[in-house]
Design a protein around this motif. Structure first.
Motif, short mmCIF file in Angstrom:
data_model
loop_
_atom_site.label_atom_id
_atom_site.label_comp_id
_atom_site.label_asym_id
_atom_site.label_seq_id
_atom_site.Cartn_x
_atom_site.Cartn_y
_atom_site.Cartn_z
N ALA A 1 6.51 26.32 10.39
CA ALA A 1 6.31 26.93 11.15
C ALA A 1 6.50 28.03 11.35
O ALA A 1 6.58 28.45 11.94
N GLU A 2 7.43 28.23 10.20
CA GLU A 2 8.74 29.55 9.88
C GLU A 2 8.04 30.40 8.44
O GLU A 2 8.57 31.08 8.40
N MET A 3 6.79 30.22 8.45
CA MET A 3 6.12 30.95 7.20
C MET A 3 5.21 31.57 7.16
O MET A 3 4.44 30.83 7.96
N PRO A 4 5.40 32.65 6.19
CA PRO A 4 4.22 33.15 6.76
C PRO A 4 2.93 32.42 6.43
O PRO A 4 3.03 31.13 5.43
N LYS A 5 1.92 32.45 6.73
CA LYS A 5 0.60 31.59 6.58
C LYS A 5 0.26 31.42 5.07
O LYS A 5 -0.76 30.64 3.96
N THR A 6 0.20 32.94 4.72
CA THR A 6 -0.62 33.41 2.80
C THR A 6 0.50 32.27 2.33
O THR A 6 0.29 31.70 1.27
N GLU A 7 2.09 32.11 2.24
CA GLU A 7 3.04 31.22 1.74
C GLU A 7 2.74 29.87 1.41
O GLU A 7 2.85 29.45 0.73
N GLY B 1 -7.39 16.17 25.31
CA GLY B 1 -6.82 16.56 24.47
C GLY B 1 -6.02 16.47 23.56
O GLY B 1 -5.02 15.52 23.94
N ARG B 2 -5.49 17.33 23.05
CA ARG B 2 -3.54 16.64 21.75
C ARG B 2 -3.11 17.92 21.95
O ARG B 2 -3.22 18.72 22.44
N ASP B 3 -1.55 16.61 22.19
CA ASP B 3 -0.52 17.26 22.03
C ASP B 3 0.11 17.11 21.47
O ASP B 3 0.65 16.06 20.79
N PHE B 4 0.86 18.11 20.29
CA PHE B 4 1.59 17.96 18.95
C PHE B 4 2.74 17.40 19.47
O PHE B 4 3.14 17.51 18.24
N MET B 5 3.44 18.30 20.18
CA MET B 5 4.73 17.87 20.76
C MET B 5 5.02 16.46 21.09
O MET B 5 6.30 16.10 20.20
N MET B 6 4.55 15.89 21.26
CA MET B 6 3.87 14.79 21.89
C MET B 6 4.68 13.45 20.49
O MET B 6 5.28 12.49 19.62
N ALA B 7 3.08 14.33 19.10
CA ALA B 7 3.14 13.83 18.17
C ALA B 7 4.22 12.94 17.74
O ALA B 7 4.63 12.57 16.46
N MET B 8 4.73 14.90 17.34
CA MET B 8 5.65 14.78 16.56
C MET B 8 7.59 13.83 16.79
O MET B 8 8.20 13.94 16.34
N ARG B 9 7.12 14.25 18.26
CA ARG B 9 8.84 12.62 18.78
C ARG B 9 8.50 12.09 18.83
O ARG B 9 9.55 11.29 18.46
N GLY C 1 10.23 26.99 13.98
CA GLY C 1 9.34 28.06 14.35
C GLY C 1 8.17 28.19 15.40
O GLY C 1 7.92 26.96 15.77
N ALA C 2 7.64 28.83 15.82
CA ALA C 2 6.18 29.44 16.19
C ALA C 2 5.24 29.02 15.75
O ALA C 2 4.02 29.42 16.49
N GLY C 3 4.94 29.58 14.40
CA GLY C 3 3.72 29.69 13.37
C GLY C 3 2.86 28.76 13.00
O GLY C 3 3.20 27.13 13.45
N GLY C 4 2.05 27.99 11.79
CA GLY C 4 1.44 27.08 11.94
C GLY C 4 0.99 26.38 12.42
O GLY C 4 0.21 27.04 13.37
N PHE C 5 0.97 24.70 12.74
CA PHE C 5 -0.38 24.05 13.77
C PHE C 5 0.36 22.33 13.05
O PHE C 5 1.14 22.26 13.16
N GLY C 6 -0.36 21.91 14.56
CA GLY C 6 -0.32 20.60 13.86
C GLY C 6 1.65 20.11 13.47
O GLY C 6 1.90 20.30 15.30
N TYR C 7 1.58 18.93 12.78
CA TYR C 7 3.54 19.38 12.59
C TYR C 7 4.06 19.81 11.93
O TYR C 7 5.60 19.07 11.24
N ASP C 8 3.36 21.18 11.77
CA ASP C 8 3.93 22.29 10.82
C ASP C 8 5.15 22.60 11.80
O ASP C 8 6.43 22.46 10.18
N PRO C 9 5.56 22.49 12.56
CA PRO C 9 7.27 23.13 12.93
C PRO C 9 9.05 22.07 13.31
O PRO C 9 9.44 21.85 12.65
N MET C 10 8.02 20.42 12.15
CA MET C 10 8.86 19.43 12.15
C MET C 10 9.45 19.29 10.66
O MET C 10 9.83 18.58 9.71
N PHE C 11 8.29 19.90 9.66
CA PHE C 11 7.85 19.45 8.03
C PHE C 11 8.43 20.80 7.27
O PHE C 11 8.16 21.76 7.25
#
Ligand code: IMP
Length: 203
Positions: free
Chosen positions: A177-183, A100-108, A157-167
């Motif tokens: 990951a802190e923005m509403p999806k529509t924004e 499976g995929r681990d994006f925490m590992m990828a962001m680190r 942030g808790a939203g989004g996916f992939g690398y969103d929490p660091m971007f």
């Protein structure tokens, strides 16, 4: 001159339900019947190219040939300036664990590699999306969208996916990951490429 979409059914060459729903919503005003790869039992071709355009072309043309329908594919990822554009087309691979995929590992990994470049290394990066609409006769149209920003640590942030929490998109002080999806969709690489696709093929 961009070839217009004149059919009534568009195949979106993705197994990702989120992408399919987003595209269906965007095309709703144009009266297009949007179907996904799963509806046609499409195989997932190997992405053997080293560019976003190359990989998006493989997926779109394979789907158009297999079904006889115009097919839309996308390929996306993040390019980090301090890492000469890595991970780029290997963005998802950086998260691969064999189980499976681990994006925490990828962001680190992204943060560690930037940090290893020294305190003056830029933290700027871009999310990139290439959309290809391919017709069964071999013609295609290419649409590209970019969202510039920078990479923050620790992640937020808790939203989004992939690398969103660091971007953090340029001009803002929240992560994706802190923005509403529509924004996010209004300014995202995929949102921008989709706007160009709609303007080009349905305008
Ligand atoms: P793919 O083109 O769907 O294979 O996406 C490649 C990878 O890029 C994904 O696995 C995500 O990790 C990353 N990615 C693409 N778009 C986004 C985004 O909007 N937010 C966070 N990560 C993204």
């Amino acid at each position: 001159m961009t070839r217009k979409f004149t059919g009534d059914t568009l195949l979106v060459a993705t197994h990702n339900q989120g992408k399919l729903t987003e595209i269906r919503e965007i095309l709703a005003p144009h009266g297009v019947n949007v179907v996904g790869a799963a509806d046609h039992d499409l195989p997932e071709p190997e992405e053997t190219e080293d560019t976003f355009v190359g990989n998006a072309r493989i997926k779109a043309h394979a789907a158009a040939q297999a079904t006889g329908l115009p097919a839309l594919s996308d390929d996306s990822g993040i390019t980090i300036d301090a890492l000469d554009g890595a991970p780029g087309v290997y963005t998802a691979d950086w998260a691969e664990t064999g189980n499976g995929r681990d994006f925490m590992m990828a962001m680190r990994r992204a943060n560690d590699e930037i940090t290893a470049k020294g305190p003056d290394a830029p933290r700027t990066a871009q999310f990139r999306c290439t959309l290809i609409l391919a017709w069964p006769d071999g013609h295609d149209e290419v649409f590209e969208g970019v969202m510039p920003g920078s990479l923050t640590w620790p992640i937020r942030g808790a939203g989004g996916f992939g690398y969103d929490p660091m971007f953090v998109p340029e001009g803002l002080d929240v992560t994706c990951a802190e923005m509403p999806k529509t924004e996010k969709n209004k300014i995202s690489h995929r949102g921008r490429a989709l706007q160009k696709f709609v303007a080009g093929c349905f305008g």
